[in-house]
Design a protein around this motif. Structure first.
Motif, PDB file in Angstrom:
ATOM      1  N   PRO A   1       0.899  -1.278  -0.030  1.00 62.29           N
ATOM      2  CA  PRO A   1      -0.116  -0.152   0.254  1.00 62.29           C
ATOM      3  C   PRO A   1       0.874   1.388  -0.108  1.00 62.29           C
ATOM      4  O   PRO A   1       2.193   1.257   0.469  1.00 62.29           O
ATOM      5  CB  PRO A   1      -0.824  -0.093   1.317  1.00 62.29           C
ATOM      6  CG  PRO A   1      -0.435  -1.502   1.668  1.00 62.29           C
ATOM      7  CD  PRO A   1       0.682  -2.061   1.031  1.00 62.29           C
TER       8      PRO A   1
ATOM      9  N   ASP B   1      -0.826   7.181   1.305  1.00 66.54           N
ATOM     10  CA  ASP B   1      -1.947   7.439   1.350  1.00 66.54           C
ATOM     11  C   ASP B   1      -2.979   6.497   1.991  1.00 66.54           C
ATOM     12  O   ASP B   1      -4.059   6.962   2.546  1.00 66.54           O
ATOM     13  CB  ASP B   1      -2.705   7.921   0.050  1.00 66.54           C
ATOM     14  CG  ASP B   1      -2.227   9.368  -0.560  1.00 66.54           C
ATOM     15  OD1 ASP B   1      -1.668  10.012   0.070  1.00 66.54           O
ATOM     16  OD2 ASP B   1      -2.362   9.516  -1.832  1.00 66.54           O
ATOM     17  N   SER B   2      -2.630   5.308   1.912  1.00 62.31           N
ATOM     18  CA  SER B   2      -3.347   4.245   2.428  1.00 62.31           C
ATOM     19  C   SER B   2      -3.076   3.972   3.756  1.00 62.31           C
ATOM     20  O   SER B   2      -3.654   3.615   4.676  1.00 62.31           O
ATOM     21  CB  SER B   2      -3.211   3.030   1.636  1.00 62.31           C
ATOM     22  OG  SER B   2      -3.452   3.087   0.315  1.00 62.31           O
ATOM     23  N   ILE B   3      -1.635   3.655   4.334  1.00 62.69           N
ATOM     24  CA  ILE B   3      -1.321   3.292   5.477  1.00 62.69           C
ATOM     25  C   ILE B   3      -0.437   4.082   6.146  1.00 62.69           C
ATOM     26  O   ILE B   3       0.174   3.976   7.060  1.00 62.69           O
ATOM     27  CB  ILE B   3      -0.634   1.901   5.452  1.00 62.69           C
ATOM     28  CG1 ILE B   3       0.380   1.782   4.635  1.00 62.69           C
ATOM     29  CG2 ILE B   3      -1.770   0.981   4.849  1.00 62.69           C
ATOM     30  CD1 ILE B   3       1.311   0.395   4.549  1.00 62.69           C
TER      31      ILE B   3
END
Length: 472
Positions: free
Chosen positions: A112, A115-117
């Motif tokens: 990821p 922005d995701s994690i």
């Protein structure tokens, strides 16, 4: 009847050496494809996907730093592979390094983004890059020794060029796949969203191919002889630094002078410099990837040629010719690139690739002939790993920092010229040992100092009267 048996034995030997050549080329190509797709992605998009909160300039420096950090772990891979490669064999370590590299590469393709994690994304990315670095540190020494130690004496340079050719082939393949994804399959935003992941995930298929090929190759005959006669060293790395520290450093500087220039393209700097939307040139991404692909083909051809011709004129002479052309490439690089046309960028990269190829093609045989059999895997691997840190590890980051600090590319040219000069100086200090016996019976001859002005304790002795047990 005797002639028939002779021809049959000759055919068997020819088939065996051909299999070694294919295995070293294909295995090294896969290994370095995995390594270079990271560098290409770092130069093109990782600054946006994993380091964006740092701001445009610093995010680019961090992306290049993530390329370089793996080099800091190459010596660990070289120490481990050198120790076990000198003790349990070259082939086993090649299989281990290939699997480790392939799995790390595939996992990068599944990561990821920031922005995701959040911060966990760059941490995981760098962790996987470290695994790549450990694997790369152990890969090169095993591959070149499998090639050189299987080779006839008069063809060591040619055989040693096979794994070297795998490096530009890996770059060519990585650049071509990225160009295909960027320009055809997933252009524009699709490349940033998902297209960049495909080259990493392809590593799974290549991993199975490389694993199958490498397991089919016989162990190095020189290692088999050392093992059968119990002539190995229990602590090869300790013996290496006890007896050959200066040689390791000089060999490392030779490679540093080459890799500093090589990683201007393989480390993603030129790709980023020419395509950066905030930069001077603002060129399209796909044409630059095509230019890098063509230059990688040029590098490959001259790498093979250098290995071949070094068997005719000696390793050192081809190195010196290569350093001279590399100087030309250094000072032609930015005047051509800054013209901002595709053809001028291609010309700059091709001139650079000629010099890099000529100083790279003979390296396998040159290194193998520098170190005695009992510590050869450790010697070539550790010298290569240290040279990669000195020269290539942070060359793209240093170049980006120099341009950000000075606003000019002249400082980068000076930096690259200094690295080339260091490589040239180290080469001049080393003797040309083309054709020296590599087997364990000639360990004493191999220990006679390959450095000008340095006298070894075996210099005044008849080499055949010095036993391997005395040297161990």
């Amino acid at each position: 009847m005797g002639q028939s048996r002779h021809l049959s034995a000759h055919q068997i030997e020819k088939r065996r050496t051909r299999r070694v050549a294919y295995a070293t080329i294909i295995g090294t190509t896969i290994e370095w494809y995995d390594f270079f797709i990271y560098a290409s992605a770092a130069g093109l998009i990782f600054n946006k996907l994993f380091f964006a909160p740092a701001g445009p300039t610093f995010a680019t420096i961090l992306a290049f730093a993530s390329v370089g950090i793996s080099f800091l772990f190459r010596p660990l891979g070289a120490f481990l592979a050198g120790h076990f490669g000198d003790r349990i064999g070259r082939r086993a370590m090649l299989v281990v390094t290939l699997v480790a590299m392939g799995l790390a590469t595939a996992l990068i393709g599944l990561l990821p983004t920031y922005d995701s994690i959040g911060i966990l994304a760059p941490i995981l990315l760098i962790s996987l890059r470290i695994i790549q670095g450990i694997s790369a540190g152990g890969e090169w020494g095993g591959a070149v020794l499998m090639a050189v130690e299987h080779a006839p004496t008069e063809k060591r340079g040619l055989f040693g060029a096979f794994p070297q050719v795998g490096v530009p082939l890996g770059l060519l393949l990585a650049s071509a796949v990225f160009a295909l994804m960027s320009g055809v399959i997933s252009p524009g935003d699709a490349f940033v969203e998902w297209g960049w992941r495909v080259p990493f995930l392809l590593s799974i298929a290549l991993l199975f191919l490389g694993h199958w090929i490498r397991r089919s190759v016989d162990e190095s005959p020189i290692f088999e002889e050392i093992k059968a006669r119990k002539l190995g060293t229990k602590a090869p790395v300790v013996q290496l630094f006890k007896n050959h520290t200066l040689l390791v450093l000089l060999a490392a500087i030779v490679f540093a002078g080459n890799s500093a220039l090589g990683y201007m393209t393989t480390g993603g700097f030129i790709q980023n410099y020419t395509t950066d939307p905030n930069g001077l040139l603002k060129m399209e991404r796909t044409p630059i990837l095509v230019a890098v692909t063509i230059s990688a083909f040029t590098w490959m051809i001259f790498t093979w040629f250098a290995g071949y011709i070094s068997d005719k004129i000696g390793r050192k002479k081809i190195y010196l010719i290569g350093w001279a052309i590399q100087f030309i490439g250094v000072f032609a690089l930015f005047p051509l690139v800054n013209m901002g046309t595709w053809s001028s960028v291609l010309a700059a990269l091709m001139i650079l690739s000629v010099g890099i190829g000529l100083t790279y093609g003979a390296q396998s045989a040159f290194y193998a002939e520098l170190f005695p059999a009992s510590v050869r895997f450790s010697g070539v691997s550790i010298s290569y790993a240290i040279g990669a840190i000195i020269g290539g590890a942070f060359a793209p980051m240093i170049a980006a920092w120099l341009i950000a600090s000075t606003g000019s590319t002249e400082s980068v040219a000076i930096y690259l010229a200094i690295m080339t000069g260091l490589g040239l100086t180290a080469t001049l200090l080393l003797r040309d040992r083309t054709g020296i016996p590599l087997g364990p019976d000639h360990e004493a001859e191999q220990n006679i100092s390959p450095i000008y002005g340095i006298k070894s304790k075996y210099q005044d002795q008849d080499p055949v009267q010095v036993s391997v047990s005395e040297l161990a």
